[in-house]
Design a protein around this motif. Structure first.
Motif, PDB file in Angstrom:
ATOM      1  N   CYS A  11       0.776  -1.169  -0.060  1.00 43.61           N
ATOM      2  CA  CYS A  11       0.014  -0.038  -0.124  1.00 43.61           C
ATOM      3  C   CYS A  11       0.842   1.343  -0.039  1.00 43.61           C
ATOM      4  N   PRO A  12       0.769   2.174  -0.987  1.00 45.00           N
ATOM      5  CA  PRO A  12       1.542   3.187  -0.974  1.00 45.00           C
ATOM      6  C   PRO A  12       1.368   4.362   0.278  1.00 45.00           C
ATOM      7  N   TYR A  13       0.273   4.302   0.746  1.00 46.70           N
ATOM      8  CA  TYR A  13       0.075   5.192   2.076  1.00 46.70           C
ATOM      9  C   TYR A  13       0.721   4.508   3.145  1.00 46.70           C
ATOM     10  N   GLY A  49     -11.061   1.820   8.277  1.00 47.57           N
ATOM     11  CA  GLY A  49     -10.865   0.537   7.863  1.00 47.57           C
ATOM     12  C   GLY A  49      -9.945   0.948   6.646  1.00 47.57           C
ATOM     13  N   THR A  50      -8.862   1.649   6.913  1.00 46.62           N
ATOM     14  CA  THR A  50      -7.610   1.931   5.856  1.00 46.62           C
ATOM     15  C   THR A  50      -6.441   1.726   6.656  1.00 46.62           C
ATOM     16  N   PRO A  52      -2.147   3.044   6.598  1.00 49.08           N
ATOM     17  CA  PRO A  52      -1.866   2.699   7.913  1.00 49.08           C
ATOM     18  C   PRO A  52      -2.708   3.069   9.138  1.00 49.08           C
ATOM     19  N   ASP A  63      -4.371   7.513  11.964  1.00 46.68           N
ATOM     20  CA  ASP A  63      -5.071   6.702  10.944  1.00 46.68           C
ATOM     21  C   ASP A  63      -5.005   7.435   9.706  1.00 46.68           C
ATOM     22  N   GLU A  64      -4.138   8.320   9.561  1.00 52.10           N
ATOM     23  CA  GLU A  64      -3.986   9.050   8.096  1.00 52.10           C
ATOM     24  C   GLU A  64      -2.256   9.066   8.176  1.00 52.10           C
TER      25      GLU A  64
END
Ligand code: GSH
Length: 205
Positions: A11-13, A49-50, A52, A63-64
């Protein structure tokens, strides 16, 4: 007790968050998840639900991915990735990346799901961002100057994703400065270390 990081390797994030944490020397308990089967403890901490998701021993949650990066750099920033005066420019660029560019990238990568237009259409829409980055990199080695900044690290995993959608096309494209910039990050110890494979974490019964 270490902070817990729920992550997904590709995941790029999550990649940008892991790079900032690793660079800052912050140790975390890594929990590799499957996006199709998210652990209840992750969803309890962040209902979005995302990945990282970073959870501190006192229960605080980030969570961002950009917030995780900023927090990491506040702990330690030996090469000055963070420059206060550049904050607005950094955030504008990241917003363009995470918003419009990411949407074009998803359409390009998964063009079969968007049959309204051919793949080339989505790719050329994404190229507007590539051109802006290429322009910057034709002047300086990094996006915001001579040295690496938080913007480079935040954006790199998305350019990686774009490039590998059709690597042959990207390598033959006119974005030569962007190609070198990407290669530089792909070959870096920092990137290689955050791409170590972890077995999928499962919730203890
Ligand atoms: N704005 C979020 C976006 C994170 C995000 O969208 N991550 C993706 C994976 S790359 C995700 O977890 N998607 C949820 C899913 O696929 O179920 C951030 O910057 O952390």
């Amino acid at each position: 007790m270490l902070p817990i990081l729920y992550s997904f390797r590709r995941c790029p994030y999550a990649i940008r968050a892991r790079m900032a944490l690793h660079y800052a020397g912050v140790q975390v308990e890594m929990r590799e998840v499957l996006l199709k089967d998210k652990p209840p403890s992750m969803l309890a901490a962040s209902s979005k639900g995302t990945v990282p998701v970073l959870i501190f021993p006192d229960g605080q949650v980030l969570d961002e991915s950009y917030d995780v990066m900023r927090w990491a750099l506040e702990q330690s920033d030996p090469e000055h990735w963070w420059v206060d005066e550049l904050k607005t420019e950094v955030e504008q660029l990241i917003q363009w990346n995470d918003g419009e560019f990411k949407s074009h990238l998803d359409h390009y990568k998964y063009f079969e799901r968007f049959p309204e237009h051919p793949m080339e259409y989505y790719r050329s829409q994404a190229e507007e961002f590539l051109m802006a980055l290429e322009q910057r990199l034709s002047i300086e080695k990094y996006l915001l100057g001579k040295t690496i900044s938080v913007a480079d690290v935040a954006i790199f995993p998305f350019i990686r994703q774009f490039a590998f959608t059709d690597k042959n096309w990207f390598d033959l494209s006119p974005y030569s400065n962007l190609q070198s910039w990407l290669t530089n990050f792909l070959d870096s110890d920092l990137f290689v270390s955050v791409m170590t494979k972890h077995p999928v974490w499962s919730e203890p019964l």
